[in-house]
Scaffold this active site. Structure first.
Site, PDB file in Angstrom:
ATOM      1  N   LYS A  27       0.846  -1.205   0.000  1.00 33.93           N
ATOM      2  CA  LYS A  27       0.000   0.000   0.000  1.00 33.93           C
ATOM      3  C   LYS A  27       0.883   1.257   0.000  1.00 33.93           C
ATOM      4  CE  LYS A  27      -1.609   1.490   4.137  1.00 33.93           C
ATOM      5  NZ  LYS A  27      -1.345   2.883   4.517  1.00 33.93           N
ATOM      6  N   ASN A  28       1.933   1.252   0.844  1.00 39.76           N
ATOM      7  CA  ASN A  28       2.732   2.479   1.007  1.00 39.76           C
ATOM      8  C   ASN A  28       3.773   2.691  -0.078  1.00 39.76           C
ATOM      9  OD1 ASN A  28       1.189   3.027   3.190  1.00 39.76           O
ATOM     10  ND2 ASN A  28       2.725   2.480   4.720  1.00 39.76           N
ATOM     11  N   ARG A 126       0.463  14.218  12.954  1.00 43.53           N
ATOM     12  CA  ARG A 126       1.089  13.820  11.697  1.00 43.53           C
ATOM     13  C   ARG A 126       1.530  15.087  10.966  1.00 43.53           C
ATOM     14  NH1 ARG A 126      -0.669   8.714  10.275  1.00 43.53           N
ATOM     15  NH2 ARG A 126       0.992   8.726   8.739  1.00 43.53           N
ATOM     16  N   ILE A 128       3.507  17.893   8.671  1.00 47.07           N
ATOM     17  CA  ILE A 128       4.043  17.901   7.295  1.00 47.07           C
ATOM     18  C   ILE A 128       4.927  19.127   7.089  1.00 47.07           C
ATOM     19  CG2 ILE A 128       2.159  16.564   6.231  1.00 47.07           C
ATOM     20  CD1 ILE A 128       0.979  19.280   5.319  1.00 47.07           C
ATOM     21  N   ASP A 310       5.045   0.405  12.257  1.00 46.90           N
ATOM     22  CA  ASP A 310       3.804  -0.183  11.738  1.00 46.90           C
ATOM     23  C   ASP A 310       3.624  -1.639  12.149  1.00 46.90           C
ATOM     24  OD1 ASP A 310       3.681   1.597   8.542  1.00 46.90           O
ATOM     25  OD2 ASP A 310       3.339   2.212  10.608  1.00 46.90           O
ATOM     26  N   ILE A 332       8.577   6.796  16.944  1.00 44.84           N
ATOM     27  CA  ILE A 332       8.171   7.509  15.722  1.00 44.84           C
ATOM     28  C   ILE A 332       6.926   8.369  15.924  1.00 44.84           C
ATOM     29  CG2 ILE A 332       7.582   7.239  13.272  1.00 44.84           C
ATOM     30  CD1 ILE A 332      10.405   6.229  13.898  1.00 44.84           C
ATOM     31  N   ARG A 402      -8.496  -0.514   5.196  1.00 38.85           N
ATOM     32  CA  ARG A 402      -7.710   0.567   4.589  1.00 38.85           C
ATOM     33  C   ARG A 402      -6.387   0.019   4.089  1.00 38.85           C
ATOM     34  NH1 ARG A 402      -6.175   4.668   8.477  1.00 38.85           N
ATOM     35  NH2 ARG A 402      -4.926   5.229   6.666  1.00 38.85           N
TER      36      ARG A 402
END
Ligand code: EPZ
Length: 423
Positions: A27-28, A126, A128, A310, A332, A402
């Site tokens: 997915k990533n 999160r 940016i 993850d 993280i 997801r």
């Protein structure tokens, strides 16, 4: 888009799992790679694209920009001959924050991009700011109101020599995609080393980009005036891989993970061997055998090639079955322990002190009604349900869809008793 908001997963635990499970595309990796099609008006053909919600959302976001194409049977055929609307609306970004990956390529191709602000999410803040800082150094004017980020290049972007203050996966990917169409030689330093960044570089090279430093933390890009469409196969998903590897460690399960790249989960396999799991790796397979007895261990998450954040929640579930006290330090994200509350409801004994979760094993788990808070926490709770006595009902299961392709079906094929019910 499939309406999967009110989905529940029902699991009757303690079934022995055995057999082969094939890992889907990452997915990533597919997310930045789909965003990269914005950099060209050519035809693209992607194979091994995972059929998961986050990808469907990205595909829809590209259609909103004016892309034409189709997504079925793990294949995406797509082209963006011209930008019809350089906007990524709120409902897209709210569902998948990864749509921020559209910002860099859209700005590079179109000189203007309006992207709704990615909200916070269950695993913590999160930010940016490094994405924005890098694009500003390239000459973009970035205007933020409470809803949107509006990026404008009044003049063509220019090459920079930029060092990321901290490792950021999508920050590396955003600036990399902006640089491949930017005249001159851009150097990006302290780049993320995740395999998904390497696969994006592989795609960009096949589009005709000039990039040096793949799989290193210093990437040098010499911009081109245009890039071509291409065919690309997405690398296997190392987080799905790690999740099924962990599932293979419970009880007397005997799982063979196929379409695997053992190197991508090297940090996990080392931990499993240290706690007493027998790991056998082939060229593209990983096989696990255990006697169900595990030593406790202290672990901390770090950027690749360290142990990935993850997989932190999924490893936590396994360590509830270790004989003794384990600790996991999460370096993280600042709020990635929500799964511990749900696991404690099932009988685990986990305390969280700051950025460390202290897992006191061995605790038998009992099936309960629990709630998936985020994608990877949901996977950890499914693993808990597989080993719990009785029935586990996980609500808010859309989170799982997801990022995990056909997880209930794959688990049933391994012998689990898992049902997906729509409310
Ligand atoms: C990517 O997210 C992944 N998502 C995440 O996977 C993964 O957990 C994360 O990398 C870390 O490996 C995708 O690739 C789509 P970061 P990303 O930027 O890029 C801070 C999943 O479950 N930071 O590497 O958003 C940030 O707040 C998802 O599939 C800044 O401070 O993560 C975080 O604490 C969850 N400023 C840390 O760095 C920035 O500009 C790492 O973030 C950017 C990041």
């Amino acid at each position: 888009m499939v309406k999967i908001k009110n989905t529940k997963i029902l699991i009757n635990g303690k079934k022995r799992l055995s057999g082969h499970v094939r890992i889907a595309g990452a997915k990533n990796a597919a997310l930045p790679e789909l965003a990269a099609i914005i950099l060209s008006n050519g035809e693209f053909h992607f194979r091994d694209v995972p059929e998961v919600e986050d990808i469907r959302v990205m595909f829809q976001a590209l259609k909103n920009l004016g892309a034409e194409g189709e997504f079925h049977s793990n294949t995406v055929k797509i082209t963006l001959p011209e930008i019809k609307s350089p906007v990524v609306p709120k409902e897209i970004v709210e569902t998948s924050r990864a749509s921020i990956l559209i910002l860099g390529p859209l700005l590079a191709r179109n000189g203007y991009a309006k992207v709704s602000k990615p909200g916070g999410c269950a695993i913590g803040e999160r930010k940016i700011n490094f994405h924005i800082q890098g694009l500003q150094k390239m000459g973009a004017e970035i205007h933020e109101d409470d809803q949107h980020i509006i990026a404008t290049a009044h003049k063509p972007l220019h090459a920079i020599d930029y060092t990321f203050p901290n490792k950021t996966v999508t920050g590396t990917e955003n600036l990399l995609m902006a640089a491949v169409l930017t005249e001159g030689t851009t150097i990006l330093r302290n780049c993320a080393l995740e395999p998904e960044v390497g696969d994006l570089i592989q795609l960009l090279l096949s589009m005709g980009a000039d990039i040096k430093g793949k799989d290193t933390d210093t990437i040098t890009i010499t911009g081109k005036t245009s890039l071509n469409g291409t065919v690309h196969r997405v690398i296997p998903d190392r987080i799905e891989m790690g999740t099924y590897v962990i599932a293979g460690c419970f009880q007397d399960n005997e799982i063979v993970v196929e379409n695997a790249v053992p190197e991508y989960v090297h940090s996990l396999l080392k931990i499993l061997e240290e706690i007493g799991v027998y790991v056998e790796t082939g060229k593209d397979t990983i096989k696990l055998k255990t006697n169900g007895v595990f030593k406790p261990i202290d672990v901390e998450t770090s950027p690749y090639p360290g142990f990935p954040t993850d997989l932190q929640a999924q490893l936590t579930t396994l360590l509830t079955q270790a004989d003794g006290i384990s600790r996991i330090k999460e370096n993280i994200f600042n709020n990635r322990f929500q799964h511990t509350h749900e696991l404690n409801t099932m009988g685990a004994n986990i305390e969280v002190e700051g950025d460390i979760s202290i897992i006191k094993g061995k605790t038998p788990l009992i099936g309960k009604t629990i709630r998936g808070t985020d994608l990877r926490a949901s996977a950890a709770l499914v693993l808990g349900g597989l080993i719990a006595e009785g029935q586990t009902i996980m609500e808010n299961a859309y989170q799982l869809f997801r990022g995990y392709e056909n997880m209930p079906r794959k688990l049933v094929q391994l012998g689990a008793d898992v049902k997906q019910i729509e409310e």
